[in-house]
Motif scaffolding. Structure first.
Motif, PDB file in Angstrom:
ATOM      1  N   ALA A 142       0.824  -1.202   0.000  1.00 33.77           N
ATOM      2  CA  ALA A 142       0.000   0.000   0.000  1.00 33.77           C
ATOM      3  C   ALA A 142       0.862   1.257   0.000  1.00 33.77           C
ATOM      4  O   ALA A 142       0.589   2.218  -0.739  1.00 33.77           O
ATOM      5  CB  ALA A 142      -0.927  -0.009   1.214  1.00 33.77           C
ATOM      6  N   SER A 146       1.340   4.223  -3.017  1.00 32.42           N
ATOM      7  CA  SER A 146       0.606   5.418  -2.583  1.00 32.42           C
ATOM      8  C   SER A 146       0.701   6.565  -3.582  1.00 32.42           C
ATOM      9  O   SER A 146      -0.189   7.423  -3.626  1.00 32.42           O
ATOM     10  CB  SER A 146       1.102   5.881  -1.210  1.00 32.42           C
ATOM     11  OG  SER A 146       2.485   6.213  -1.257  1.00 32.42           O
ATOM     12  N   LEU A 149      -2.351   5.707  -6.607  1.00 31.72           N
ATOM     13  CA  LEU A 149      -3.524   4.979  -6.141  1.00 31.72           C
ATOM     14  C   LEU A 149      -4.568   4.856  -7.243  1.00 31.72           C
ATOM     15  O   LEU A 149      -4.894   5.833  -7.914  1.00 31.72           O
ATOM     16  CB  LEU A 149      -4.125   5.674  -4.918  1.00 31.72           C
ATOM     17  CG  LEU A 149      -3.437   5.350  -3.594  1.00 31.72           C
ATOM     18  CD1 LEU A 149      -4.084   6.121  -2.459  1.00 31.72           C
ATOM     19  CD2 LEU A 149      -3.486   3.866  -3.299  1.00 31.72           C
ATOM     20  N   SER A 150      -5.071   3.667  -7.398  1.00 34.54           N
ATOM     21  CA  SER A 150      -6.009   3.353  -8.464  1.00 34.54           C
ATOM     22  C   SER A 150      -6.750   2.083  -8.066  1.00 34.54           C
ATOM     23  O   SER A 150      -6.378   1.423  -7.092  1.00 34.54           O
ATOM     24  CB  SER A 150      -5.239   3.109  -9.766  1.00 34.54           C
ATOM     25  OG  SER A 150      -4.416   1.947  -9.623  1.00 34.54           O
ATOM     26  N   ALA A 153      -4.267  -0.612  -7.815  1.00 36.82           N
ATOM     27  CA  ALA A 153      -3.470  -0.588  -6.588  1.00 36.82           C
ATOM     28  C   ALA A 153      -4.200  -1.291  -5.456  1.00 36.82           C
ATOM     29  O   ALA A 153      -3.601  -2.029  -4.666  1.00 36.82           O
ATOM     30  CB  ALA A 153      -3.138   0.851  -6.204  1.00 36.82           C
ATOM     31  N   ILE A 154      -5.511  -1.076  -5.362  1.00 43.18           N
ATOM     32  CA  ILE A 154      -6.288  -1.723  -4.301  1.00 43.18           C
ATOM     33  C   ILE A 154      -6.306  -3.234  -4.503  1.00 43.18           C
ATOM     34  O   ILE A 154      -6.137  -4.000  -3.549  1.00 43.18           O
ATOM     35  CB  ILE A 154      -7.712  -1.150  -4.258  1.00 43.18           C
ATOM     36  CG1 ILE A 154      -7.673   0.321  -3.801  1.00 43.18           C
ATOM     37  CG2 ILE A 154      -8.596  -1.967  -3.316  1.00 43.18           C
ATOM     38  CD1 ILE A 154      -9.019   1.001  -3.841  1.00 43.18           C
ATOM     39  N   ILE A 208     -12.012   6.349  -5.557  1.00 41.38           N
ATOM     40  CA  ILE A 208     -10.689   6.803  -5.988  1.00 41.38           C
ATOM     41  C   ILE A 208     -10.757   8.256  -6.457  1.00 41.38           C
ATOM     42  O   ILE A 208      -9.881   9.078  -6.144  1.00 41.38           O
ATOM     43  CB  ILE A 208     -10.134   5.885  -7.100  1.00 41.38           C
ATOM     44  CG1 ILE A 208      -9.790   4.503  -6.530  1.00 41.38           C
ATOM     45  CG2 ILE A 208      -8.902   6.515  -7.752  1.00 41.38           C
ATOM     46  CD1 ILE A 208      -8.647   4.489  -5.537  1.00 41.38           C
ATOM     47  N   PHE A 246      -5.315   0.619   2.723  1.00 34.03           N
ATOM     48  CA  PHE A 246      -5.714   1.722   1.842  1.00 34.03           C
ATOM     49  C   PHE A 246      -5.615   3.049   2.583  1.00 34.03           C
ATOM     50  O   PHE A 246      -5.120   4.056   2.041  1.00 34.03           O
ATOM     51  CB  PHE A 246      -7.139   1.438   1.354  1.00 34.03           C
ATOM     52  CG  PHE A 246      -7.741   2.471   0.436  1.00 34.03           C
ATOM     53  CD1 PHE A 246      -7.015   3.037  -0.590  1.00 34.03           C
ATOM     54  CD2 PHE A 246      -9.069   2.846   0.595  1.00 34.03           C
ATOM     55  CE1 PHE A 246      -7.592   3.977  -1.448  1.00 34.03           C
ATOM     56  CE2 PHE A 246      -9.658   3.774  -0.249  1.00 34.03           C
ATOM     57  CZ  PHE A 246      -8.915   4.341  -1.276  1.00 34.03           C
ATOM     58  N   ALA A 249      -2.065   4.169   2.785  1.00 33.21           N
ATOM     59  CA  ALA A 249      -1.619   4.707   1.503  1.00 33.21           C
ATOM     60  C   ALA A 249      -2.118   6.136   1.305  1.00 33.21           C
ATOM     61  O   ALA A 249      -1.399   7.001   0.788  1.00 33.21           O
ATOM     62  CB  ALA A 249      -2.108   3.810   0.364  1.00 33.21           C
ATOM     63  N   LEU A 250      -3.364   6.400   1.727  1.00 28.96           N
ATOM     64  CA  LEU A 250      -3.924   7.740   1.586  1.00 28.96           C
ATOM     65  C   LEU A 250      -3.188   8.748   2.463  1.00 28.96           C
ATOM     66  O   LEU A 250      -2.913   9.879   2.044  1.00 28.96           O
ATOM     67  CB  LEU A 250      -5.412   7.722   1.932  1.00 28.96           C
ATOM     68  CG  LEU A 250      -6.308   6.966   0.944  1.00 28.96           C
ATOM     69  CD1 LEU A 250      -7.718   6.837   1.506  1.00 28.96           C
ATOM     70  CD2 LEU A 250      -6.333   7.659  -0.407  1.00 28.96           C
ATOM     71  N   ARG A 253       0.025   9.463   0.703  1.00 29.29           N
ATOM     72  CA  ARG A 253      -0.126  10.269  -0.513  1.00 29.29           C
ATOM     73  C   ARG A 253      -0.420  11.728  -0.187  1.00 29.29           C
ATOM     74  O   ARG A 253       0.054  12.637  -0.888  1.00 29.29           O
ATOM     75  CB  ARG A 253      -1.239   9.709  -1.398  1.00 29.29           C
ATOM     76  CG  ARG A 253      -1.316  10.459  -2.733  1.00 29.29           C
ATOM     77  CD  ARG A 253      -2.232   9.806  -3.723  1.00 29.29           C
ATOM     78  NE  ARG A 253      -3.643  10.019  -3.414  1.00 29.29           N
ATOM     79  CZ  ARG A 253      -4.626   9.749  -4.273  1.00 29.29           C
ATOM     80  NH1 ARG A 253      -4.344   9.238  -5.463  1.00 29.29           N
ATOM     81  NH2 ARG A 253      -5.878   9.961  -3.936  1.00 29.29           N
TER      82      ARG A 253
END
Length: 407
Positions: A142, A146, A149-150, A153-154, A208, A246, A249-250, A253
């Motif tokens: 993740a 980052s 992300l798409s 990616a998930i 997303i 997730f 990762a957010l 990012r």
């Protein structure tokens, strides 16, 4: 309304209220009309599945309390991330594994630090530890993804997490109904039935798009995106762990964390019931509880992580007092490796030091003689060396994470 391309609120419009879930009728066909757990009758049985709103163009309006808590949490997360500075290389692996273990514990998957680190080296003594080790790999995936992300990616996070559980189609959106409730054989009477599987791809695209906006504060965006992901429930299993990966990762990012995965799941673990209630409130149209849950979890996680860092620093200071060999000895360099990975084998140690495997045994022996390491032969995998002191510090972190303080 929101212009997604420019990530700005269109002048002259007001934010739309956050909608509740809607529901649509479905039909359940029992696999069998016989047996103790069979559904009565053999015909089609009606139930309802969730229809989440599209959120990409919605602007949340959380309570003042939730907004202020989120701002404070972001500041604290950033401060802790910056505090580690040059030392981040040493602590990032331990914090990443702590996040993975806490996220797994929310799903009632528990194991000792020793079992988890041993599982990463191939030990087969604990199934839970193997699952948590897989979650660590998913968390790392993740973070690595980052910047891009798409939907892919998930699915990649899920593939890494569930790679050894092929019955759950790792890395693929589900093609069947899933639900939360006490019955495993039917969604009838379930507490929550996720959206029909045909809705999943479009809903993921939508979430997303929501996360791509920059007009929504980072922790607010992360909390809502996580809650929407859990509402979509896009996989047959592993949704909670993938959803929390997730979220990490957010945070990365959006620049809230730049160097480490602060174990926010460890903060959620202190009040799992509150976390689940916040997800329910989100589905009823109230975004504030999930934002508050993430903000409070972040603050708890930072406090707990600071204590872990202090414990490991103290342990390392003690090692330096006990190790009396010359400074040029590889044993000194190996101390940093052990602080990051408190269970190692000779191949891991040699790779970390950049030497051939036979050349690492003298350093391992020096540390064993000094009482810093203990050695144990593992079935089929050869000898492992471990630091009970560091493992103890990580286990204490886990104990603190699961303890809810009285207010």
């Amino acid at each position: 309304m929101v212009d997604i391309m420019s990530n700005s609120v269109v002048e002259g419009t007001s934010p739309e209220p956050w909608p509740q879930l809607e529901w649509e009728p479905q039909v359940w066909m029992p696999t069998s009309g016989w047996g103790v757990d069979a559904d009565f009758g053999s015909g089609h049985l009606p139930y309802k599945s969730a229809v989440p709103p599209n959120i990409a163009a919605l602007t949340p309006e959380p309570s003042t309390e939730a907004t202020q808590a989120a701002e404070a949490a972001v500041q604290e997360l950033g401060r802790f991330d910056a505090e580690l500075g040059a030392r981040v290389i040493g602590f990032a692996p331990v914090l990443l594994r702590s996040e993975a273990a806490s996220s797994s514990q929310i799903e009632n998957l528990t194991a000792s630090a020793r079992a988890i680190f041993s599982a990463e080296l191939g030990a087969k003594g604990s199934h839970n530890a193997e699952l948590i080790a897989a979650n660590t790999r998913a968390m790392q995936a993740a973070i690595d993804l980052s910047d891009s992300l798409s939907p892919f990616a998930i699915t990649e996070m899920h593939r890494v997490l569930m790679n050894d559980q092929t019955r759950h189609t790792p890395g693929q959106w589900r093609r069947e109904a899933v639900w939360i409730g006490t019955r495993s054989n039917s969604p009838l009477g379930a507490e929550f039935v996720a959206p029909h599987h045909d809705r999943v791809p479009a809903l993921i695209d939508d979430v997303i798009d929501f996360t791509a906006r920059r007009d929504i504060p980072a922790l607010t965006s992360t909390s809502i995106a996580h809650a929407q992901f859990e509402t979509i429930h896009p996989f047959t299993d592993g949704n909670g762990r993938t959803g929390r990966a997730f979220a990490q990762a957010l945070l990365r990012r959006r620049g809230v964390t730049r160097n480490v995965a602060v174990p926010v799941s460890a903060g959620l673990l202190a009040d799992v019931g509150g976390y689940h209630r916040a997800l329910t409130a989100y589905r009823e149209g109230d975004v504030s509880p999930i934002i508050l849950a993430f903000a409070e979890a972040s603050l708890r996680a930072v406090a707990n992580s600071r204590e872990l860092v202090a414990d490991i620093d103290e342990i390392k200071d003690g090692w330096k007092q006990r190790l009396t060999v010359r400074r040029s000895s590889a044993a000194w360099a190996l101390l940093e490796v052990i602080a990051e990975r408190p269970v190692i084998d000779s191949a891991t140690a040699a790779s970390a030091l950049g030497v051939k495997q036979p050349n690492v045994y003298p350093a391992l022996q020096v540390l064993t003689d000094a009482g810093i390491l203990k050695s144990k032969a593992e079935h089929r995998t050869g000898p492992f060396w471990r630091s009970d002191e560091v493992l103890g510090a990580i286990d204490r972190f886990a104990e603190r994470a699961g303890r809810r303080e009285r207010s």
